[in-house]
Design an enzyme around this catalytic site. Structure first.
Site, PDB file in Angstrom:
ATOM      1  N   HIS A 202       0.842   5.257   1.224  1.00  0.00           N
ATOM      2  CA  HIS A 202       0.226   6.301   2.047  1.00  0.00           C
ATOM      3  C   HIS A 202       0.292   7.620   1.283  1.00  0.00           C
ATOM      4  O   HIS A 202       1.380   8.003   0.808  1.00  0.00           O
ATOM      5  CB  HIS A 202       1.014   6.511   3.344  1.00  0.00           C
ATOM      6  CG  HIS A 202       0.985   5.358   4.293  1.00  0.00           C
ATOM      7  ND1 HIS A 202       0.163   5.319   5.390  1.00  0.00           N
ATOM      8  CD2 HIS A 202       1.700   4.204   4.325  1.00  0.00           C
ATOM      9  CE1 HIS A 202       0.362   4.197   6.054  1.00  0.00           C
ATOM     10  NE2 HIS A 202       1.300   3.491   5.431  1.00  0.00           N
TER      11      HIS A 202
ATOM     12  N   HIS B  61       0.834  -1.218   0.000  1.00  0.00           N
ATOM     13  CA  HIS B  61       0.000   0.000   0.000  1.00  0.00           C
ATOM     14  C   HIS B  61       0.858   1.253   0.000  1.00  0.00           C
ATOM     15  O   HIS B  61       1.974   1.258   0.505  1.00  0.00           O
ATOM     16  CB  HIS B  61      -0.937   0.015   1.215  1.00  0.00           C
ATOM     17  CG  HIS B  61      -0.235  -0.117   2.534  1.00  0.00           C
ATOM     18  ND1 HIS B  61       0.140  -1.329   3.041  1.00  0.00           N
ATOM     19  CD2 HIS B  61       0.161   0.806   3.430  1.00  0.00           C
ATOM     20  CE1 HIS B  61       0.745  -1.149   4.207  1.00  0.00           C
ATOM     21  NE2 HIS B  61       0.784   0.153   4.466  1.00  0.00           N
TER      22      HIS B  61
HETATM   23  P1  5GP Z   1       1.762   0.457   7.418  1.00  0.00           P
HETATM   24  O1  5GP Z   1       2.365   0.787   8.748  1.00  0.00           O
HETATM   25  O2  5GP Z   1       1.594  -1.027   7.232  1.00  0.00           O
HETATM   26  O3  5GP Z   1       2.500   1.112   6.280  1.00  0.00           O
HETATM   27  O4  5GP Z   1       0.361   1.145   7.424  1.00  0.00           O
HETATM   28  C1  5GP Z   1      -0.849   0.476   7.627  1.00  0.00           C
HETATM   29  C2  5GP Z   1      -1.933   1.529   7.742  1.00  0.00           C
HETATM   30  O5  5GP Z   1      -3.186   0.886   7.671  1.00  0.00           O
HETATM   31  C3  5GP Z   1      -1.905   2.310   9.078  1.00  0.00           C
HETATM   32  O6  5GP Z   1      -1.712   3.695   8.827  1.00  0.00           O
HETATM   33  C4  5GP Z   1      -3.252   2.003   9.702  1.00  0.00           C
HETATM   34  O7  5GP Z   1      -3.826   3.123  10.353  1.00  0.00           O
HETATM   35  C5  5GP Z   1      -4.085   1.549   8.513  1.00  0.00           C
HETATM   36  N1  5GP Z   1      -5.133   0.597   8.865  1.00  0.00           N
HETATM   37  C6  5GP Z   1      -4.973  -0.535   9.592  1.00  0.00           C
HETATM   38  N2  5GP Z   1      -6.151  -1.199   9.705  1.00  0.00           N
HETATM   39  C7  5GP Z   1      -7.064  -0.471   9.003  1.00  0.00           C
HETATM   40  C8  5GP Z   1      -8.453  -0.647   8.745  1.00  0.00           C
HETATM   41  O8  5GP Z   1      -9.099  -1.601   9.172  1.00  0.00           O
HETATM   42  N3  5GP Z   1      -9.067   0.310   7.985  1.00  0.00           N
HETATM   43  C9  5GP Z   1      -8.388   1.391   7.505  1.00  0.00           C
HETATM   44  N4  5GP Z   1      -9.076   2.270   6.776  1.00  0.00           N
HETATM   45  N5  5GP Z   1      -7.070   1.585   7.724  1.00  0.00           N
HETATM   46  C10 5GP Z   1      -6.413   0.671   8.459  1.00  0.00           C
END
Ligand code: 5GP
Ligand code: ZN
Length: 134
Positions: free
Chosen positions: A101, A99
Site C-alpha cells: 500500500h 501487495h
Molecule cells: P489488504 O488488507 O489485503 O492489505 O488490502 C487489500 C486492499 O485491496 C484493500 O485496501 C482493498 O480496498 C483493495 N481491493 C480489494 N479488492 C479490490 C479491487 O477489486 N480493486 C481494487 N482496485 N482494489 C481492491
C-alpha cells in the site's frame, strides 16, 4: 489456478485504474482509498505473503515500489507517503496476493496512527537472539 482478484486485475478480467505497469509489476489505485492517490503495487507473479517470496523477486518488487512512490510524490501535493505491506490475516491482510500500500499523507491528516508502544518490560536481548538465530 488460484482464484485471485489481483490476478484477475493483472489479466484485465477486472478493471482497475493503472498508474504504472511493466513486465514484472502493476500499480493501480485502491478501490477503497484511505487517502487520495492510495495505490497498490503488486508483482505479476502470484504469491501470497512475504513468507512465500523469493528474496530476489521481493527486492525487485521493492525497487518498483520506490519508483511508484516517487511518481506519486511528484504528481500529488502530499507531504509524505506511508508504505505498508500486510502479511497474514492477523496483520490485516485480506487479499492473499502480495501487495504494497502506498498512502499519500498530508500534515495532521490523521489517516493513520500507530498505537502506543507496548507497555510491558521487553527483554530486548532475548527477542533479538531468537530472531537472529532463526
Ligand atoms: P489488504 O488488507 O489485503 O492489505 O488490502 C487489500 C486492499 O485491496 C484493500 O485496501 C482493498 O480496498 C483493495 N481491493 C480489494 N479488492 C479490490 C479491487 O477489486 N480493486 C481494487 N482496485 N482494489 C481492491
Ligand atoms: Zn494473484
Amino acid at each position: 489456478m488460484v482464484d485471485c482478484i489481483f490476478c484477475k486485475i493483472i489479466n484485465g478480467d477486472i478493471p482497475s485504474y493503472k498508474v504504472y505497469e511493466d513486465e514484472e509489476v502493476l500499480a493501480f489505485l485502491d478501490i477503497n482509498p484511505v487517502a487520495l492517490g492510495h495505490t497498490l503495487v503488486i508483482p505479476k507473479e502470484h504469491y501470497e505473503t512475504v513468507f512465500d517470496a523469493q528474496e530476489e523477486s521481493f527486492g525487485k518488487l521493492s525497487a518498483k515500489v520506490a519508483k511508484v512512490a516517487k511518481k506519486i510524490n511528484n504528481a500529488l501535493d502530499c507531504d509524505g507517503i506511508n508504505i505498508l505491506q500486510n502479511n497474514g490475516k492477523a496483520s490485516g491482510q485480506v487479499i492473499f496476493h502480495v501487495h504494497f500500500h502506498l498512502i499519500p499523507r498530508k500534515e495532521d491528516d490523521g489517516v493513520l496512527t500507530f498505537p502506543n508502544v507496548i507497555g510491558e518490560k521487553v527483554n530486548f536481548e532475548e527477542i533479538a537472539k531468537k530472531i537472529s538465530k532463526a
